[in-house]
Design an enzyme around this catalytic site. Structure first.
Site, mmCIF file in Angstrom:
data_model
loop_
_atom_site.group_PDB
_atom_site.id
_atom_site.type_symbol
_atom_site.label_atom_id
_atom_site.label_comp_id
_atom_site.label_asym_id
_atom_site.label_seq_id
_atom_site.Cartn_x
_atom_site.Cartn_y
_atom_site.Cartn_z
ATOM 1 N N ASP A 27 12.543 -0.352 -0.363
ATOM 2 C CA ASP A 27 11.139 -0.599 -0.033
ATOM 3 C C ASP A 27 10.239 -0.176 -1.186
ATOM 4 O O ASP A 27 9.714 0.925 -1.187
ATOM 5 C CB ASP A 27 10.782 0.173 1.247
ATOM 6 C CG ASP A 27 9.425 -0.172 1.809
ATOM 7 O OD1 ASP A 27 8.827 -1.163 1.358
ATOM 8 O OD2 ASP A 27 8.952 0.551 2.702
ATOM 9 N N GLU A 30 0.044 -0.271 -0.885
ATOM 10 C CA GLU A 30 0.541 -0.806 0.383
ATOM 11 C C GLU A 30 0.975 0.314 1.317
ATOM 12 O O GLU A 30 0.765 0.240 2.531
ATOM 13 C CB GLU A 30 1.713 -1.754 0.131
ATOM 14 C CG GLU A 30 2.032 -2.681 1.299
ATOM 15 C CD GLU A 30 2.949 -2.063 2.348
ATOM 16 O OE1 GLU A 30 3.037 -2.599 3.469
ATOM 17 O OE2 GLU A 30 3.588 -1.027 2.045
ATOM 18 N N GLU A 31 1.556 1.357 0.752
ATOM 19 C CA GLU A 31 2.028 2.474 1.576
ATOM 20 C C GLU A 31 0.911 3.434 1.952
ATOM 21 O O GLU A 31 1.102 4.330 2.772
ATOM 22 C CB GLU A 31 3.136 3.242 0.839
ATOM 23 C CG GLU A 31 4.383 2.424 0.514
ATOM 24 C CD GLU A 31 5.189 2.062 1.743
ATOM 25 O OE1 GLU A 31 4.724 2.307 2.870
ATOM 26 O OE2 GLU A 31 6.287 1.518 1.582
ATOM 27 N N HIS A 76 4.760 -4.524 -3.535
ATOM 28 C CA HIS A 76 4.054 -3.291 -3.912
ATOM 29 C C HIS A 76 4.958 -2.375 -4.721
ATOM 30 O O HIS A 76 6.155 -2.250 -4.452
ATOM 31 C CB HIS A 76 3.528 -2.560 -2.675
ATOM 32 C CG HIS A 76 4.567 -2.146 -1.683
ATOM 33 N ND1 HIS A 76 5.216 -0.923 -1.746
ATOM 34 C CD2 HIS A 76 5.072 -2.770 -0.598
ATOM 35 C CE1 HIS A 76 6.063 -0.828 -0.732
ATOM 36 N NE2 HIS A 76 6.001 -1.942 -0.026
ATOM 37 N N GLU A 84 8.981 -7.641 1.444
ATOM 38 C CA GLU A 84 9.253 -6.493 2.306
ATOM 39 C C GLU A 84 10.703 -6.529 2.819
ATOM 40 O O GLU A 84 11.245 -7.610 3.067
ATOM 41 C CB GLU A 84 8.301 -6.479 3.504
ATOM 42 C CG GLU A 84 6.881 -6.107 3.171
ATOM 43 C CD GLU A 84 6.716 -4.634 2.818
ATOM 44 O OE1 GLU A 84 7.629 -3.839 3.085
ATOM 45 O OE2 GLU A 84 5.657 -4.301 2.267
ATOM 46 N N ASP A 144 4.063 0.898 -5.163
ATOM 47 C CA ASP A 144 3.942 2.265 -4.659
ATOM 48 C C ASP A 144 5.022 2.547 -3.613
ATOM 49 O O ASP A 144 5.497 1.646 -2.926
ATOM 50 C CB ASP A 144 2.552 2.534 -4.079
ATOM 51 C CG ASP A 144 2.190 1.618 -2.914
ATOM 52 O OD1 ASP A 144 2.558 0.426 -2.963
ATOM 53 O OD2 ASP A 144 1.549 2.085 -1.952
ATOM 54 N N HIS A 184 11.997 4.632 3.798
ATOM 55 C CA HIS A 184 11.218 5.842 4.082
ATOM 56 C C HIS A 184 12.125 7.033 4.446
ATOM 57 O O HIS A 184 11.619 8.047 4.937
ATOM 58 C CB HIS A 184 10.194 5.614 5.204
ATOM 59 C CG HIS A 184 9.102 4.661 4.846
ATOM 60 N ND1 HIS A 184 7.863 4.683 5.450
ATOM 61 C CD2 HIS A 184 9.048 3.644 3.958
ATOM 62 C CE1 HIS A 184 7.105 3.724 4.948
ATOM 63 N NE2 HIS A 184 7.813 3.075 4.037
#
Length: 379
Positions: A103, A137-138, A70, A166, A72, A352
């Protein structure tokens, strides 16, 4: 220089502020990089979400190997708390800093560069090599990978192997491969009582008091014992709301949010039935709303995991552990149309977080691991 190509691409991707569900041109960059080698790019946009399916070769002449990820990223939080601007990729202290560094824009760069090198060297490889990239995805994950998988299924495209990029590793690149994920089932439980004055409890029904014995039983319940690949199913209460704010008023309802992370030993239906049985046992007046975010999936050790283990051992010297820990991922959607799905990417210690980063020494080995998997399965 080729050994800088993955880093250069990762920096280019990180510099684009693709906060979910915005792609900010990341997928177009990937397509422009691979199309000159004969890759066929297909953009699939659903609502506000950009998706890219880009492939080389044909599954009529061998297996279909997919790398998924992903573009995003999650919001940065207070930018002033970062040591470096979050969307200004920065090399410092042997690390690449930036939102998405771990990520998972470095994984995207690594799989893209690996695909570029593989097809440049082996343009007539067997089977099909594809990338499935989403910008959802997020976020809610409603118009992203799940939609692409529906399209691929409808047109009967065969997927044999999928590596999701991931961030799977905990201490060192190569220490963990995810060969499955637990399911996620959430519930919003409303216990209904009757409002009244605290001085006259016989004229009211306190939903907090009524719920307490049932809650105690729910949190002490053993839902299953797990298995060789999954830990036991876990139930956690995340929120509990009740009261009017006044200290002399018995509230008329209490609302609980809870979540199951469940193994393949349980099903959504079995968990729901057992929860309702406990609530009914305590004669509660209640309403409950369920949300199934994803069912568990498991890939037993086979060709794909063997190829990944061999690649990781030969490049890093580490023997990886197969694990199903962590949250949900888009692997849960791909597993419905692909028999072998694993997740492998960089270390997840800073995902994150403020000052998200990846070690510079992990970037080229990650690309080489992806490249090795391609060679093992498509040559």
């Amino acid at each position: 220089m080729e050994n800088q190509a993955t880093l250069t691409l990762a920096k280019e991707l990180i510099s684009r502020p693709s906060i979910t569900p915005d792609d900010k041109g990341c997928q177009e960059l990937i397509a422009q990089y691979l199309e000159p080698l004969g890759f066929k790019a297909e953009s699939m946009k659903f609502e506000e979400v950009d998706n890219l399916w880009i492939s080389h070769g044909s599954s009529e002449h061998g297996p279909c190997l997919v790398f998924a990820g992903h573009t995003d990223v999650v919001p940065t939080g207070p930018a002033e708390k970062w040591s470096h601007p979050p969307f200004q990729p920065t090399l410092s202290e042997g690390k690449l800093f930036g939102r998405g560094a771990a990520d998972m824009k470095t994984s995207i760069a690594a799989m893209t560069q690996a695909a570029h090198e593989f097809v440049a060297q082996f343009p007539h490889h067997k089977g099909k090599l594809a990338l499935l990239i989403t910008s959802d995805e997020e976020g809610p994950s409603i118009h992203g990978t799940v939609k692409v998988c529906e399209v691929l299924k409808d047109r009967q495209e065969r997927l044999d192997y999928c590596v999701v990029g991931e961030p799977s590793c905990s201490q060192h690149l190569g220490d963990t491969i995810k060969n499955g994920r637990r399911g996620s089932l959430s519930g919003k439980l409303t216990i209904i009582g009757k409002q009244g004055h605290v001085a006259y409890p016989h004229l009211a029904k306190n939903p907090i008091h009524l719920a307490a014995p049932a809650i105690a039983e729910l949190v002490q319940e053993e839902w299953d014992q797990g298995n060789d690949f999954f830990p036991p199913t876990s139930m956690q209460i995340s929120n509990y709301h009740a009261g009017t704010g006044a200290t002399n008023v018995i509230p008329d309802q209490a609302v609980l949010d809870f979540n199951f992370r469940f193994s393949t030993e349980s099903t959504p239906d079995s968990l729901k039935k057992r929860v309702l049985a406990i609530l009914d046992k305590h004669h509660l007046n209640y309403d409950i709303q369920w949300t199934l975010s994803g069912e568990p999936f498991l890939t037993a050790p086979a060709e794909l995991s063997q190829a990944a283990i061999h690649a990781i051992k030969s490049i890093t010297g580490i023997t990886p552990t197969l694990s199903t820990t962590g949250g949900t991922s888009d692997g849960r959607f791909i597993a419905k149309i692909c028999p072998q799905v694993i997740e492998f990417g960089p270390c997840n210690a800073t995902i994150h977080q403020i000052d998200e980063h990846i070690a510079l020494t992990d970037i080229e080995p990650l690309k080489n691991i992806y490249l090795s998997i391609m060679k093992q399965l498509l040559l």
